[in-house]
Motif scaffolding. Sequence first.
Motif, PDB file in Angstrom:
ATOM      1  N   PHE A 197       0.836  -1.189   0.000  1.00 57.30           N
ATOM      2  CA  PHE A 197       0.000   0.000   0.000  1.00 57.30           C
ATOM      3  C   PHE A 197       0.876   1.246   0.000  1.00 57.30           C
ATOM      4  CE2 PHE A 197      -3.090  -3.074   1.333  1.00 57.30           C
ATOM      5  CZ  PHE A 197      -4.311  -2.573   0.897  1.00 57.30           C
ATOM      6  N   VAL A 198       0.383   2.294  -0.618  1.00 55.28           N
ATOM      7  CA  VAL A 198       1.064   3.582  -0.649  1.00 55.28           C
ATOM      8  C   VAL A 198       0.260   4.569   0.180  1.00 55.28           C
ATOM      9  CG1 VAL A 198       1.862   5.484  -2.104  1.00 55.28           C
ATOM     10  CG2 VAL A 198       2.009   3.137  -2.943  1.00 55.28           C
ATOM     11  N   VAL A 199       0.931   5.275   1.110  1.00 56.06           N
ATOM     12  CA  VAL A 199       0.251   6.233   1.958  1.00 56.06           C
ATOM     13  C   VAL A 199       1.129   7.462   2.142  1.00 56.06           C
ATOM     14  CG1 VAL A 199       1.145   5.178   4.086  1.00 56.06           C
ATOM     15  CG2 VAL A 199      -0.909   6.586   4.186  1.00 56.06           C
ATOM     16  N   ASP A 200       0.510   8.630   2.174  1.00 58.81           N
ATOM     17  CA  ASP A 200       1.216   9.888   2.395  1.00 58.81           C
ATOM     18  C   ASP A 200       0.897  10.417   3.790  1.00 58.81           C
ATOM     19  OD1 ASP A 200       2.297   9.847  -0.111  1.00 58.81           O
ATOM     20  OD2 ASP A 200       0.760  11.108  -1.024  1.00 58.81           O
ATOM     21  N   MET A 201       1.950  10.836   4.492  1.00 59.35           N
ATOM     22  CA  MET A 201       1.809  11.422   5.820  1.00 59.35           C
ATOM     23  C   MET A 201       2.517  12.770   5.830  1.00 59.35           C
ATOM     24  SD  MET A 201       0.303   8.799   7.438  1.00 59.35           S
ATOM     25  CE  MET A 201       0.522   9.031   9.209  1.00 59.35           C
ATOM     26  N   THR A 202       1.974  13.718   6.578  1.00 60.40           N
ATOM     27  CA  THR A 202       2.544  15.059   6.660  1.00 60.40           C
ATOM     28  C   THR A 202       3.196  15.275   8.021  1.00 60.40           C
ATOM     29  OG1 THR A 202       0.843  15.924   5.165  1.00 60.40           O
ATOM     30  CG2 THR A 202       2.060  17.531   6.477  1.00 60.40           C
ATOM     31  N   VAL A 203       4.406  15.847   8.012  1.00 59.01           N
ATOM     32  CA  VAL A 203       5.102  16.168   9.255  1.00 59.01           C
ATOM     33  C   VAL A 203       4.457  17.400   9.879  1.00 59.01           C
ATOM     34  CG1 VAL A 203       7.306  16.823  10.289  1.00 59.01           C
ATOM     35  CG2 VAL A 203       7.264  15.213   8.376  1.00 59.01           C
ATOM     36  N   ASN A 204       4.033  17.278  11.141  1.00 63.72           N
ATOM     37  CA  ASN A 204       3.359  18.381  11.825  1.00 63.72           C
ATOM     38  C   ASN A 204       4.345  19.506  12.144  1.00 63.72           C
ATOM     39  OD1 ASN A 204       1.068  16.788  11.789  1.00 63.72           O
ATOM     40  ND2 ASN A 204       1.317  16.083  13.903  1.00 63.72           N
ATOM     41  N   ASP A 205       3.941  20.740  11.882  1.00 65.45           N
ATOM     42  CA  ASP A 205       4.758  21.902  12.251  1.00 65.45           C
ATOM     43  C   ASP A 205       4.925  21.963  13.768  1.00 65.45           C
ATOM     44  OD1 ASP A 205       5.261  23.096   9.695  1.00 65.45           O
ATOM     45  OD2 ASP A 205       3.164  23.720   9.634  1.00 65.45           O
ATOM     46  N   GLY A 206       6.184  22.039  14.223  1.00 64.19           N
ATOM     47  CA  GLY A 206       6.451  22.120  15.650  1.00 64.19           C
ATOM     48  C   GLY A 206       6.275  20.809  16.382  1.00 64.19           C
ATOM     49  N   GLY A 207       5.997  19.716  15.663  1.00 60.57           N
ATOM     50  CA  GLY A 207       5.817  18.415  16.290  1.00 60.57           C
ATOM     51  C   GLY A 207       7.143  17.752  16.628  1.00 60.57           C
ATOM     52  N   PRO A 208       7.087  16.558  17.204  1.00 59.95           N
ATOM     53  CA  PRO A 208       8.316  15.871  17.618  1.00 59.95           C
ATOM     54  C   PRO A 208       9.225  15.467  16.467  1.00 59.95           C
ATOM     55  CG  PRO A 208       6.381  14.459  17.895  1.00 59.95           C
ATOM     56  CD  PRO A 208       5.878  15.821  17.585  1.00 59.95           C
ATOM     57  N   LEU A 209       8.721  15.444  15.230  1.00 60.08           N
ATOM     58  CA  LEU A 209       9.549  15.078  14.084  1.00 60.08           C
ATOM     59  C   LEU A 209      10.071  16.291  13.322  1.00 60.08           C
ATOM     60  CD1 LEU A 209       7.543  12.046  12.619  1.00 60.08           C
ATOM     61  CD2 LEU A 209       9.512  12.003  14.141  1.00 60.08           C
ATOM     62  N   TYR A 233     -19.660   7.741   0.482  1.00 61.43           N
ATOM     63  CA  TYR A 233     -19.546   6.455   1.175  1.00 61.43           C
ATOM     64  C   TYR A 233     -19.404   6.586   2.690  1.00 61.43           C
ATOM     65  CZ  TYR A 233     -18.720   4.704  -3.542  1.00 61.43           C
ATOM     66  OH  TYR A 233     -18.833   4.388  -4.871  1.00 61.43           O
ATOM     67  N   GLN A 234     -19.361   7.813   3.196  1.00 64.87           N
ATOM     68  CA  GLN A 234     -19.147   8.033   4.629  1.00 64.87           C
ATOM     69  C   GLN A 234     -17.902   7.280   5.112  1.00 64.87           C
ATOM     70  OE1 GLN A 234     -21.007  10.136   6.958  1.00 64.87           O
ATOM     71  NE2 GLN A 234     -21.262  10.904   4.881  1.00 64.87           N
ATOM     72  N   ALA A 235     -16.819   7.473   4.361  1.00 63.44           N
ATOM     73  CA  ALA A 235     -15.546   6.814   4.665  1.00 63.44           C
ATOM     74  C   ALA A 235     -14.409   7.681   4.141  1.00 63.44           C
ATOM     75  CB  ALA A 235     -15.487   5.419   4.037  1.00 63.44           C
ATOM     76  N   ALA A 236     -13.228   7.484   4.711  1.00 63.08           N
ATOM     77  CA  ALA A 236     -12.038   8.231   4.289  1.00 63.08           C
ATOM     78  C   ALA A 236     -10.960   7.239   3.868  1.00 63.08           C
ATOM     79  CB  ALA A 236     -11.533   9.114   5.425  1.00 63.08           C
ATOM     80  N   VAL A 237     -10.402   7.412   2.676  1.00 63.96           N
ATOM     81  CA  VAL A 237      -9.368   6.515   2.157  1.00 63.96           C
ATOM     82  C   VAL A 237      -8.027   6.878   2.788  1.00 63.96           C
ATOM     83  CG1 VAL A 237      -8.138   5.731   0.113  1.00 63.96           C
ATOM     84  CG2 VAL A 237     -10.596   6.183  -0.010  1.00 63.96           C
ATOM     85  N   VAL A 238      -7.345   5.867   3.305  1.00 62.85           N
ATOM     86  CA  VAL A 238      -6.050   6.035   3.959  1.00 62.85           C
ATOM     87  C   VAL A 238      -4.905   5.734   3.001  1.00 62.85           C
ATOM     88  CG1 VAL A 238      -4.548   5.158   5.796  1.00 62.85           C
ATOM     89  CG2 VAL A 238      -6.991   5.512   6.228  1.00 62.85           C
ATOM     90  N   ALA A 239      -5.039   4.664   2.207  1.00 60.92           N
ATOM     91  CA  ALA A 239      -3.964   4.238   1.314  1.00 60.92           C
ATOM     92  C   ALA A 239      -4.559   3.451   0.160  1.00 60.92           C
ATOM     93  CB  ALA A 239      -2.941   3.379   2.073  1.00 60.92           C
ATOM     94  N   VAL A 240      -3.741   3.277  -0.892  1.00 58.61           N
ATOM     95  CA  VAL A 240      -4.182   2.575  -2.091  1.00 58.61           C
ATOM     96  C   VAL A 240      -3.146   1.517  -2.472  1.00 58.61           C
ATOM     97  CG1 VAL A 240      -4.739   2.796  -4.545  1.00 58.61           C
ATOM     98  CG2 VAL A 240      -5.442   4.582  -2.951  1.00 58.61           C
ATOM     99  N   HIS A 241      -3.626   0.331  -2.863  1.00 60.35           N
ATOM    100  CA  HIS A 241      -2.755  -0.739  -3.362  1.00 60.35           C
ATOM    101  C   HIS A 241      -3.106  -1.024  -4.818  1.00 60.35           C
ATOM    102  CE1 HIS A 241      -0.905  -4.641  -3.993  1.00 60.35           C
ATOM    103  NE2 HIS A 241      -2.098  -5.144  -4.253  1.00 60.35           N
ATOM    104  N   ARG A 242      -2.093  -1.061  -5.669  1.00 62.13           N
ATOM    105  CA  ARG A 242      -2.285  -1.392  -7.085  1.00 62.13           C
ATOM    106  C   ARG A 242      -1.296  -2.504  -7.418  1.00 62.13           C
ATOM    107  NH1 ARG A 242      -2.826   3.615 -10.776  1.00 62.13           N
ATOM    108  NH2 ARG A 242      -4.905   3.509  -9.823  1.00 62.13           N
ATOM    109  N   ALA A 243      -1.793  -3.612  -7.937  1.00 60.17           N
ATOM    110  CA  ALA A 243      -0.992  -4.821  -8.080  1.00 60.17           C
ATOM    111  C   ALA A 243       0.180  -4.664  -9.041  1.00 60.17           C
ATOM    112  CB  ALA A 243      -1.877  -5.988  -8.523  1.00 60.17           C
ATOM    113  N   ASP A 244      -0.007  -3.947 -10.155  1.00 62.05           N
ATOM    114  CA  ASP A 244       1.016  -3.971 -11.187  1.00 62.05           C
ATOM    115  C   ASP A 244       2.017  -2.832 -11.113  1.00 62.05           C
ATOM    116  OD1 ASP A 244      -0.858  -2.095 -11.783  1.00 62.05           O
ATOM    117  OD2 ASP A 244      -0.982  -2.532 -13.934  1.00 62.05           O
ATOM    118  N   GLN A 245       1.782  -1.830 -10.246  1.00 66.60           N
ATOM    119  CA  GLN A 245       2.720  -0.723 -10.170  1.00 66.60           C
ATOM    120  C   GLN A 245       2.522   0.062  -8.886  1.00 66.60           C
ATOM    121  OE1 GLN A 245       0.614   1.412 -13.609  1.00 66.60           O
ATOM    122  NE2 GLN A 245       1.390   3.133 -12.428  1.00 66.60           N
TER     123      GLN A 245
END
Length: 425
Positions: A217-229, A333-345
């Motif tokens: 699966f591919v997922v994007d995360m954002t570094v929080n401003d002023g956070g521990p990272l 759909y009353q849902a939020a997509v977190v990540a996507v998996h694509r078999a061939d790429q």
Amino acid sequence: MSWEAWVTLAVIAAAVILLALEVTVPAGVVFGATVTLLVANVIDAQQAFSGFSNPAPITVAALYVVARAIEKVGVLPPLINKGLGRGGSDRKALMLLTGPTAAASAFLNNTPIVAMLVPAVSRWSQDTERSVSRFLMPISFAAILGGMVTVIGTSTNIIVSGLMEASDLEPMGFFEMAKVGLPIAIVGLAILVALAPIAVPLRRPARRDVDEAVREFVVDMTVNDGGPLDGVTVEVGGLRHLSGVFLVQINRGDQVIAPVAPGEVLMGGDRLRFVGKATDVVDLHAMRGLTAESDDHLDGFDTVRLGFFEAVIGAASPLVGTSLKEIGFRSRYQAAVVAVHRADQRVEEKLGEIRLRVGDTLLLVAAPGFRSRWGDQSDFLLVSRLSDATPVRSEKAPIAVLIGVAVVVVPATGILSILEASLLR
């Protein structure tokens, strides 16, 4: 012996057998045994339901809510990862783990403490390639030992104190047991640390590499401003040796940093792209300092009841050829997509701009009814729930921790009773 005694003995024996065979839930067995004794006129209605008037069960239930809240905000995994680190012997790790477990168990019921620790310790063991069997039983014993220090340490202590109060006796003081329980806990912890690495056998879980390697699966995360990272390197931030998840690139404005070096300094607003297994991608949501794109879409959802689902897009789905943004996935759909998996790429676009294809698998957050609503519709070929994982809302961690501390401090100082403090949480 009277017939009432024989009936009581038979009912108790039957209840024990049913509990051992796990025929049904324990609450059903105990309730059924009580009703049987009531119908047989062995006990009257007042005796049968006197437990509901005892403050002890209500207190235990309220403490479970507090423990669940602390688990929900994801406080424990970062503390365990930071406290235990990656090096050192099993005995050193046990010492660092069992001491805080016993201390926490003195102020929160030991059963939810262990329930909260098991997933975090299992994940840490997997990340550091250690046998989890060396740690799970010791933390259970450590929680039991810590529970002997205070009156709220275990359900048994609370119930005994409640029975004393019901019998017009003075209830146990908050630290009344400590003069006996604390020395026993210290000696017990020392024995655990010394003997567990010798007495507990090594057991390593069977890996499912063949099944999991093809589900990236591919997922994007954002570094929080002023956070521990913000302002730390990838290595120091703990993103270098994640189990089952790999940091493939950093998007910083128009700049794409790939491959990512261990010494690369993270900055607030950086968009980090991870690839990995579904369960490990889910674990990223518990990492402090990172925010998933899907988190912005959780407002208005009942986050206590949310869970993770996998949904495969079929040939007849209206999602084929569209993006999540265009079709208004959240409202539809009353849902939020977190990540996507694509078999061939590997998917390269931003999550909301991905043109969906037949066979794409969406890892999404939704209420428990999502599967029943969409499982037999043409929108998705298959819908399945991803274990019992739930989204972590780390922004509420200070509130949960503050409430947990208040539940301990207020009864200890005598301002309110344990029942009153736990109910006011």
